[in-house]
Design a protein around this motif. Sequence first.
Motif, mmCIF file in Angstrom:
data_model
loop_
_atom_site.group_PDB
_atom_site.id
_atom_site.type_symbol
_atom_site.label_atom_id
_atom_site.label_comp_id
_atom_site.label_asym_id
_atom_site.label_seq_id
_atom_site.Cartn_x
_atom_site.Cartn_y
_atom_site.Cartn_z
ATOM 1 N N LYS A 72 0.961 -1.251 0.198
ATOM 2 C CA LYS A 72 -0.085 -0.312 0.389
ATOM 3 C C LYS A 72 0.982 1.165 -0.271
ATOM 4 O O LYS A 72 0.257 2.329 0.349
ATOM 5 C CB LYS A 72 -0.313 -0.245 1.145
ATOM 6 N N GLY A 73 2.074 0.790 -0.013
ATOM 7 C CA GLY A 73 2.953 2.127 -0.423
ATOM 8 C C GLY A 73 3.783 3.002 0.485
ATOM 9 O O GLY A 73 3.906 3.909 0.564
ATOM 10 N N PHE A 74 3.523 1.940 2.216
ATOM 11 C CA PHE A 74 4.029 2.191 3.168
ATOM 12 C C PHE A 74 5.559 1.362 3.611
ATOM 13 O O PHE A 74 5.805 0.473 4.303
ATOM 14 C CB PHE A 74 2.900 2.199 4.310
ATOM 15 N N SER A 75 6.089 1.087 2.771
ATOM 16 C CA SER A 75 7.386 0.752 2.964
ATOM 17 C C SER A 75 8.208 0.611 3.441
ATOM 18 O O SER A 75 9.150 -0.473 4.567
ATOM 19 C CB SER A 75 7.871 0.269 1.058
ATOM 20 N N GLU A 76 8.586 1.753 3.931
ATOM 21 C CA GLU A 76 9.828 2.681 4.856
ATOM 22 C C GLU A 76 9.089 1.613 6.424
ATOM 23 O O GLU A 76 9.900 1.312 6.995
ATOM 24 C CB GLU A 76 9.649 4.014 4.999
#
Lengths: 330, 92
Positions: free
Chosen positions: B80-84
């Motif tokens: 969902k785009g929160f890899s960090e």
Amino acid sequence: MVYFGVEFVPYEPFWKTTFYAIQAEKRGFDYIWITDHYNNRNVYVTLTSVALHTSKIKLGIGVTNPYLVNPVLTAQAAASINEIAPNRVVLGIGPGDKTTLASLGVEMTLPVAAVKECVLIARSLFQKGKVKFEGKVFKIPKAKFNFKVIGEIPIFIGAQGPQMLRLAAKYGDGVLINASHPKDVEEAMKHIAKGAKRAGKPLEELEIAAYTSLSVDEDYEKAFGAAARVVAFIVAGSPDFILERHGINIGKVNEIKKALGEARWKDAFSIVDKKMIDAFSITGTPDICIKKIEELIKLGVTQVVAGSPIGPNVRKSIDLFSKKVMPNFK
Amino acid sequence: MAIKEVVSNFSLEQKEKIGTIVIDIILKSKKGAELCSSDARKLIRLWQEDLLFTDDGLVFLLGVAKKLEPEKTIEKLSSKGFSELAKVLEEG
């Protein structure tokens, strides 16, 4: 005035049910109903947790039966939760489920009399704090609470058959009908009206709650898929005359029964068709749900209880229902 | 970087998105009964008081999700785009 309730079966840990109950209160639901089955978490313990974490939603015991617990203890439990959440508790009483009772070695004797007596015993304890009773099923020589019951605890009666529906109208503050389809509600309303008339009670004094299987989602197929898991069991447990009333294919019903009996869940769910879904649930997009609820309200329903599955994602469906369905009726 | 530091850098909108992802993982988990009683009570209290999507609330939620569904949580956050955030959570 139409009320909205949501029903939870406490088969999951207490915190999940409490989470959803808080959410329901935040989103404007009026009632939460917790079912009572010996094999799930205890209804009173669950409601205590809900009572401690909410402040205005009504707390329904939905429903207990007169056979497993003495009515005096049922009244005691309801009155005790009422002390935590005054004027928020509603006691639901029904005859129970024959198969479940049988698995505990308990016979469902004189169900109509048992429910009536249970209601009278509980009401006496709620209003006077004591009871002396001699009935066909229960004999209470003398019972008295050592504490005062604050405010009022309405009693709703869970009813299905004609006799129980008439009794519910006569003795209950509310009636809980297990029905999602207008045809079934219409049929039930005839008996409720008869019972109320016999008791000289205006029908408007009664709250009539339709306990429905509900599945709402913006995507119809997703809502259908979630509903099929519940409707399969309802179809399998419905008497033939109800299935015939809705023009349901008996051959398919037998296939579902067979698949469920052999624990072939996916097979059973895949046989569920649209006719079954329409007959035994309110399923679909918010617009579809609104139309169906409108029909129930026209027939005299004053409370719609959204029961299992609620939707493919319970949290999202509670939000969706409160945002897009409830405002049309409030 | 500590997880709280990563969380505090997100916008309110992003925090709500993360919170929603994580709460769904927690609610759908079949291991719900394994949640210890104190965590369960804290979760309920934070929800009741509308504090779930605050920085502290999110850190708590992420911790619970990691306990119940470690792989699913990392995978979902990454997708969902929160890899960090997923990386810090995995390493933490």
